[in-house]
Design a protein around this motif. Structure first.
Motif, PDB file in Angstrom:
ATOM      1  N   ILE A 164       3.846  -1.508   3.671  1.00 47.14           N
ATOM      2  CA  ILE A 164       3.127  -0.217   3.771  1.00 47.14           C
ATOM      3  C   ILE A 164       4.266   1.044   3.539  1.00 47.14           C
ATOM      4  CG2 ILE A 164       1.683   1.125   4.799  1.00 47.14           C
ATOM      5  CD1 ILE A 164       0.616  -1.227   6.321  1.00 47.14           C
ATOM      6  N   VAL A 165       4.202   1.822   2.633  1.00 48.61           N
ATOM      7  CA  VAL A 165       4.996   2.904   2.382  1.00 48.61           C
ATOM      8  C   VAL A 165       4.246   4.222   2.127  1.00 48.61           C
ATOM      9  CG1 VAL A 165       6.686   1.654   1.121  1.00 48.61           C
ATOM     10  CG2 VAL A 165       4.879   2.668  -0.105  1.00 48.61           C
ATOM     11  N   ALA A 166       4.756   5.302   2.686  1.00 49.29           N
ATOM     12  CA  ALA A 166       4.059   6.629   2.514  1.00 49.29           C
ATOM     13  C   ALA A 166       4.972   7.948   2.744  1.00 49.29           C
ATOM     14  CB  ALA A 166       3.036   6.655   3.813  1.00 49.29           C
ATOM     15  N   ASN A 167       4.727   8.722   2.066  1.00 44.42           N
ATOM     16  CA  ASN A 167       5.462   9.979   2.190  1.00 44.42           C
ATOM     17  C   ASN A 167       4.049  10.718   2.609  1.00 44.42           C
ATOM     18  OD1 ASN A 167       6.720  12.442   1.993  1.00 44.42           O
ATOM     19  ND2 ASN A 167       7.083  12.686   0.007  1.00 44.42           N
ATOM     20  N   LEU A 218       6.729  -1.649   7.514  1.00 44.42           N
ATOM     21  CA  LEU A 218       6.182  -0.135   7.349  1.00 44.42           C
ATOM     22  C   LEU A 218       7.393   0.816   6.989  1.00 44.42           C
ATOM     23  CD1 LEU A 218       3.902   2.148   7.615  1.00 44.42           C
ATOM     24  CD2 LEU A 218       4.451   2.101  10.038  1.00 44.42           C
ATOM     25  N   LEU A 219       7.304   1.725   5.942  1.00 47.81           N
ATOM     26  CA  LEU A 219       8.360   2.608   5.507  1.00 47.81           C
ATOM     27  C   LEU A 219       7.699   3.890   5.571  1.00 47.81           C
ATOM     28  CD1 LEU A 219      10.765   0.971   2.988  1.00 47.81           C
ATOM     29  CD2 LEU A 219      11.328   2.572   5.085  1.00 47.81           C
ATOM     30  N   VAL A 220       8.061   4.738   6.193  1.00 48.57           N
ATOM     31  CA  VAL A 220       7.502   6.269   6.133  1.00 48.57           C
ATOM     32  C   VAL A 220       8.441   7.278   5.890  1.00 48.57           C
ATOM     33  CG1 VAL A 220       5.605   7.611   6.975  1.00 48.57           C
ATOM     34  CG2 VAL A 220       5.690   5.282   7.524  1.00 48.57           C
ATOM     35  N   GLU A 221       8.179   8.235   5.032  1.00 44.19           N
ATOM     36  CA  GLU A 221       9.293   9.341   5.064  1.00 44.19           C
ATOM     37  C   GLU A 221       8.943  10.399   6.333  1.00 44.19           C
ATOM     38  OE1 GLU A 221      10.285  10.865   1.364  1.00 44.19           O
ATOM     39  OE2 GLU A 221      10.553  13.001   2.239  1.00 44.19           O
ATOM     40  N   ILE A 222       9.767  10.948   6.772  1.00 45.70           N
ATOM     41  CA  ILE A 222       9.772  11.869   8.003  1.00 45.70           C
ATOM     42  C   ILE A 222      10.633  13.171   7.882  1.00 45.70           C
ATOM     43  CG2 ILE A 222       9.173   9.910   9.449  1.00 45.70           C
ATOM     44  CD1 ILE A 222      12.151  10.278  10.793  1.00 45.70           C
ATOM     45  N   GLY A 223      10.416  13.976   8.501  1.00 47.10           N
ATOM     46  CA  GLY A 223      11.092  15.256   8.425  1.00 47.10           C
ATOM     47  C   GLY A 223      12.469  14.790   9.182  1.00 47.10           C
ATOM     48  N   ALA A 224      13.600  15.766   8.882  1.00 43.59           N
ATOM     49  CA  ALA A 224      14.914  15.723   9.217  1.00 43.59           C
ATOM     50  C   ALA A 224      14.944  15.987  10.963  1.00 43.59           C
ATOM     51  CB  ALA A 224      15.766  16.642   8.725  1.00 43.59           C
ATOM     52  N   SER A 225      14.078  16.723  11.548  1.00 44.12           N
ATOM     53  CA  SER A 225      14.149  16.951  12.872  1.00 44.12           C
ATOM     54  C   SER A 225      13.038  15.978  13.804  1.00 44.12           C
ATOM     55  CB  SER A 225      13.869  18.344  13.108  1.00 44.12           C
ATOM     56  OG  SER A 225      12.209  18.374  12.616  1.00 44.12           O
ATOM     57  N   ALA A 227       0.859  -1.203  -0.214  1.00 40.93           N
ATOM     58  CA  ALA A 227       0.092  -0.026  -0.039  1.00 40.93           C
ATOM     59  C   ALA A 227       0.751   1.168  -0.014  1.00 40.93           C
ATOM     60  CB  ALA A 227      -0.806  -0.035   1.146  1.00 40.93           C
ATOM     61  N   ASP A 228       0.392   2.226  -0.973  1.00 35.70           N
ATOM     62  CA  ASP A 228       1.258   3.517  -0.819  1.00 35.70           C
ATOM     63  C   ASP A 228       0.176   4.481  -0.386  1.00 35.70           C
ATOM     64  OD1 ASP A 228       2.748   5.631  -1.067  1.00 35.70           O
ATOM     65  OD2 ASP A 228       2.399   5.639  -3.431  1.00 35.70           O
ATOM     66  N   VAL A 229       0.554   5.000   0.951  1.00 36.62           N
ATOM     67  CA  VAL A 229      -0.600   5.758   1.497  1.00 36.62           C
ATOM     68  C   VAL A 229      -0.278   7.216   1.091  1.00 36.62           C
ATOM     69  CG1 VAL A 229      -1.741   6.341   3.587  1.00 36.62           C
ATOM     70  CG2 VAL A 229      -0.866   4.051   3.228  1.00 36.62           C
ATOM     71  N   GLY A 230      -1.243   8.065   0.315  1.00 34.71           N
ATOM     72  CA  GLY A 230      -0.958   9.325  -0.109  1.00 34.71           C
ATOM     73  C   GLY A 230      -0.066   9.501  -1.142  1.00 34.71           C
ATOM     74  N   GLY A 243      -0.301  10.740  -4.274  1.00 34.85           N
ATOM     75  CA  GLY A 243       0.112  11.855  -4.812  1.00 34.85           C
ATOM     76  C   GLY A 243       0.146  11.649  -6.441  1.00 34.85           C
ATOM     77  N   SER A 244       1.393  11.888  -6.864  1.00 32.24           N
ATOM     78  CA  SER A 244       1.524  11.523  -8.449  1.00 32.24           C
ATOM     79  C   SER A 244       1.799  10.143  -8.570  1.00 32.24           C
ATOM     80  CB  SER A 244       2.872  12.273  -8.736  1.00 32.24           C
ATOM     81  OG  SER A 244       4.016  11.711  -8.152  1.00 32.24           O
ATOM     82  N   GLY A 245       1.954   9.240  -7.675  1.00 35.91           N
ATOM     83  CA  GLY A 245       1.932   7.869  -7.860  1.00 35.91           C
ATOM     84  C   GLY A 245       3.514   7.662  -8.022  1.00 35.91           C
ATOM     85  N   ALA A 246       4.384   8.331  -7.821  1.00 36.99           N
ATOM     86  CA  ALA A 246       5.708   8.202  -8.091  1.00 36.99           C
ATOM     87  C   ALA A 246       6.147   6.804  -7.164  1.00 36.99           C
ATOM     88  CB  ALA A 246       6.572   9.601  -7.464  1.00 36.99           C
ATOM     89  N   ILE A 247       5.984   6.720  -5.906  1.00 28.06           N
ATOM     90  CA  ILE A 247       6.454   5.775  -5.124  1.00 28.06           C
ATOM     91  C   ILE A 247       5.739   4.430  -5.614  1.00 28.06           C
ATOM     92  CG2 ILE A 247       6.479   4.698  -2.774  1.00 28.06           C
ATOM     93  CD1 ILE A 247       6.699   7.407  -1.903  1.00 28.06           C
ATOM     94  N   ALA A 248       4.164   4.294  -5.715  1.00 29.90           N
ATOM     95  CA  ALA A 248       3.527   3.102  -6.146  1.00 29.90           C
ATOM     96  C   ALA A 248       4.070   2.687  -7.616  1.00 29.90           C
ATOM     97  CB  ALA A 248       2.174   3.389  -6.139  1.00 29.90           C
ATOM     98  N   VAL A 249       4.456   3.665  -8.509  1.00 30.36           N
ATOM     99  CA  VAL A 249       4.929   3.104  -9.890  1.00 30.36           C
ATOM    100  C   VAL A 249       5.912   2.620  -9.945  1.00 30.36           C
ATOM    101  CG1 VAL A 249       5.092   3.990 -12.040  1.00 30.36           C
ATOM    102  CG2 VAL A 249       3.009   4.620 -10.995  1.00 30.36           C
ATOM    103  N   ALA A 250       7.116   3.451  -9.262  1.00 29.09           N
ATOM    104  CA  ALA A 250       8.514   2.809  -9.299  1.00 29.09           C
ATOM    105  C   ALA A 250       8.561   1.617  -8.391  1.00 29.09           C
ATOM    106  CB  ALA A 250       9.455   4.013  -8.270  1.00 29.09           C
TER     107      ALA A 250
END
Ligand code: GLN
Length: 290
Positions: free
Chosen positions: A191-194, A246-253, A125-128, A130-137
């Protein structure tokens, strides 16, 4: 400026255009000027250097002038030309979707590394999306998987669908409309998400390209940036198969705070924060217990 550039060759046009974009506060004025001119002429940037004396037609020049004035308003180059490269693939982008970022490529790499050790991986699952970049890649690189690409925005999903078709994976990328993981009742291997993770303060100081032009719903993580994460993590913990990731992008801080949050919600899992290539905290990596 428009008059003086109207009968000029490429070299002259680029000089004027980069001055205009520099004055407008753009970070990479010369590069932007070249990318936009190459786009208008239907050529590559290298072609511009090989043809410094070429004189564009007046209709090409007027198209270029209108793109330059939009860029001067700090509209991102990717929206002006309609596409952005991500993980070696070209994605169509519109102002309805976040422009894919290079740091998000790290998420794809880690997902593919894990996938290589997980022969049973079938559903993502690619949550959020958007352009589909993560899902498609991921779909392009993992021919055995199906990807559920979820987004709340129908306009974003239309773009994700187009990108899936463009890269030949529309039969395995299924777009679903809804909030985070709500449209998915089933359990999954990955499950992946940005998600949106900018704090109020970060949004207020973000460059105009981001703050003025990119969809707020893709950026706004509430007062401390973690509002969406607090909704996403419990939903993901209900839907992750044993041994899943589960892999989720986060902010650097956000590394330390996200680590604490995730350890609370996944007490039996292995929970780590991974860095991007600038060595900044960038990803939450949760391996669910078997
Ligand atoms: N990395 C993005 C930025 O700094 C934010 C993306 C997001 O909130 N998911 O503009």
């Amino acid at each position: 400026m428009i008059e003086s550039a109207s009968r000029s060759p490429v070299l002259q046009i680029l000089k004027h255009a980069s001055q205009t974009l520099l004055a407008a506060g753009c970070d990479t004025p010369r590069l932007d000027a070249e990318v936009l001119l190459a786009h208008v002429l239907g050529q590559t940037r290298a072609w511009l250097y090989a043809h410094p004396e070429h004189v564009p037609s007046s209709s090409q020049l007027s198209t270029y002038q209108s793109l330059l004035s939009r860029r001067s308003e700090r509209e991102p180059v990717a929206y002006l030309i309609g596409h952005k490269e991500f993980f070696g693939l070209e994605f169509m982008v519109t102002p309805d979707v976040l422009i894919p970022r290079p740091e998000t490529e790290r998420l794809i790499e880690l997902a593919l590394q894990w996938a290589a050790t997980s022969p049973s991986l079938r559903t993502i699952a690619d949550v959020g999306t958007g352009s589909g970049a993560i899902a498609v890649a991921l779909a392009v690189h993992l021919p055995q998987v199906r990807v559920m690409a979820i987004d709340n925005s129908p306009a974003a999903l239309a773009t994700a669908q187009r990108n899936a078709r463009r890269h030949g994976v529309a039969d395995r990328v299924h777009v679903l409309q809804g909030h985070l993981m709500a449209p998915l009742a089933r359990t999954l291997h990955l499950i992946v998400a940005n998600p949106p993770y900018l704090s109020q303060a970060e949004l207020a100081t973000a460059p105009p390209e981001v703050a003025r032009w990119e969809p707020r719903a893709a950026l706004d993580g509430g007062p401390d940036g973690l509002a969406i994460m607090r909704h996403l993590l419990p939903m993901a913990s209900d839907r992750l198969l044993p041994g899943g990731v589960l892999l989720v992008e986060i902010g650097a801080s956000q590394g330390a705070r996200v680590l604490t949050l995730a350890r609370g919600l996944f007490p039996r899992a292995s929970v780590e924060i991974a860095q991007d290539y600038a060595n900044r905290d960038r990803l939450l990596f949760v391996r669910h217990a078997q």
